[in-house]
Design a protein around this motif. Structure first.
Motif, PDB file in Angstrom:
ATOM      1  N   THR A   1       4.447  -7.398  -6.663  1.00 17.02           N
ATOM      2  CA  THR A   1       3.508  -6.669  -5.611  1.00 17.02           C
ATOM      3  C   THR A   1       3.132  -8.131  -4.776  1.00 17.02           C
ATOM      4  OG1 THR A   1       2.589  -5.820  -7.784  1.00 17.02           O
ATOM      5  CG2 THR A   1       0.961  -6.707  -6.006  1.00 17.02           C
TER       6      THR A   1
ATOM      7  N   SER B   1       5.144   2.007  -3.613  1.00 17.84           N
ATOM      8  CA  SER B   1       2.879   2.036  -3.652  1.00 17.84           C
ATOM      9  C   SER B   1       3.109   3.662  -4.393  1.00 17.84           C
ATOM     10  CB  SER B   1       2.874   1.975  -2.538  1.00 17.84           C
ATOM     11  OG  SER B   1       3.009   1.010  -2.209  1.00 17.84           O
TER      12      SER B   1
ATOM     13  N   GLU C   1       1.174  -3.758  -1.038  1.00 21.40           N
ATOM     14  CA  GLU C   1       1.809  -2.878  -1.139  1.00 21.40           C
ATOM     15  C   GLU C   1       2.892  -3.322  -2.596  1.00 21.40           C
ATOM     16  OE1 GLU C   1       3.786  -0.281   1.537  1.00 21.40           O
ATOM     17  OE2 GLU C   1       2.503   0.235   2.843  1.00 21.40           O
ATOM     18  N   THR C   2       2.997  -1.941  -3.352  1.00 26.18           N
ATOM     19  CA  THR C   2       3.581  -2.614  -4.180  1.00 26.18           C
ATOM     20  C   THR C   2       5.736  -1.713  -4.507  1.00 26.18           C
ATOM     21  OG1 THR C   2       3.143  -0.772  -5.817  1.00 26.18           O
ATOM     22  CG2 THR C   2       2.430  -2.864  -6.046  1.00 26.18           C
TER      23      THR C   2
END
Length: 343
Positions: A266, A298, A332-333
């Protein structure tokens, strides 16, 4: 660790001090850059010469010798400085304790003390960090060890470096809270021979090692190098979890059980993290399940990756998985999953 002498400064009244070689002045050759070598014969060496002549007499040949001519080699004052960081050192707004590394090399021919100076406001860059400390690598491991390495005090522990030897020095700074993401700062390190610096060829009578003169060499007995800080406002959190499915329909870690690992990266803060690569070694006692590697961005669906080093960002090299997640904006991940079987 050995104690630090109160003064390593070389002067005509402290000539005995300047000939010592202190423990923290050991050779530190941690870079693959081309080495710079000291200039010739060690300062203070006596070069002696006696001539002779032989002639014949009625009683046979006779040899006579001249007086001995002794020339004491003067000390040449030269130095080189390089920044040894592999690239820009990453810092954050408001961060303290950013560490940059420099290597001071005595390229002269005598033991010499060097005064150190750091410039954090050279201009032409984006911000000026605040100098916290100059630190001498006290245990000679090339790594900054707070509380172990020696804080430099000008005139009190100027490092004395032998010919062809080097001393690693760290510059510790803090970054202003208001700096923008991506801003860069230049930090300069200068080393100057304590005996004197300036125009090449300038001589200091009787101040060389061994009682000879000290002569400024081509480096002007002063050298400098710059390293850079770069502000990266984005930060990364990486969390790993595992789920187990055993051969009997349960979740017990028995041989034959399938373990699914999940790595969630993350990014927070501002800007982006560039060239994010997530790696994980396959644990001992387990075997990677071929073709199980995935990447999810995401809110998007997970995408299966191949194990080979090909067009997609995933690889398995026999011992670990790796996924090149690219540039990831803050907020965002990136989620990586893969599976192993307990042996």
């Amino acid at each position: 660790m050995s104690s630090i002498p109160l003064s390593n400064r070389k002067s005509p009244t402290l000539s005995s001090i300047r000939r010592k070689r202190f423990p923290y002045c050991a050779l530190m050759l941690l870079s693959t850059s081309t080495p710079v070598f000291a200039a010739g014969t060690i300062a203070g060496t006596d070069i002696e010469n006696v001539a002779s002549a032989t002639f014949d007499t009625a009683g046979g040949p006779v040899t006579i010798t001249t007086n001995t001519v002794t020339i004491k080699v003067d000390e040449l004052l030269d130095v080189a400085v390089v920044n040894t960081d592999p690239g820009d050192v990453i810092t954050n707004p408001g961060k303290t304790g950013s560490v940059q590394s420099f290597r001071i090399t005595n390229t002269g021919n005598g033991d010499e003390a060097f005064a150190l100076n750091v410039d954090v406001a050279s201009g032409g860059d984006d911000f000026d960090p605040t100098l916290q400390h100059i630190v001498i690598d006290g245990n000679n491991n090339g790594l900054y060890d707070a509380g172990v390495d020696v804080v430099y005090v000008a005139g009190a522990n100027d490092p004395v470096i032998a010919p062809d030897q080097s001393q690693t020095v760290f510059v510790v700074t803090s970054t202003p809270l208001s700096t923008a993401n991506g801003a860069r700062a230049s930090v300069g390190m200068t080393a100057t021979a304590v005996t004197g610096a300036g125009i090449a060829g300038t001589s200091f009578a009787g101040q060389g090692q061994g009682g000879g003169n000290a002569v400024i060499g081509s480096s002007t007995a002063q050298a400098a190098a710059n390293g850079f800080l770069v502000v990266q406002s984005a930060s990364l959190a990486l969390v790993k979890s595992a789920s187990i499915a055993d051969p009997f329909g349960g979740q017990r870690a028995v041989p034959g059980a399938l373990v699914t690992y999940r790595l969630v990266a993350t990014v927070s803060g501002d800007g982006a993290l560039n060239n994010l690569v997530i790696t994980d070694p396959i644990p001992s006692g387990s075997a990677y399940q071929a073709g199980s590697l995935t990447l999810q961005k995401s809110a998007s669906a997970a995408v299966a990756l191949t194990d080979a080093a090909d067009a997609d960002p995933g690889t398995f090299n026999g011992t670990r998985v790796a996924v090149a997640a690219g540039n990831v904006p803050a907020g965002e991940t990136r989620t990586v999953t893969f599976k192993v079987v307990i042996q």
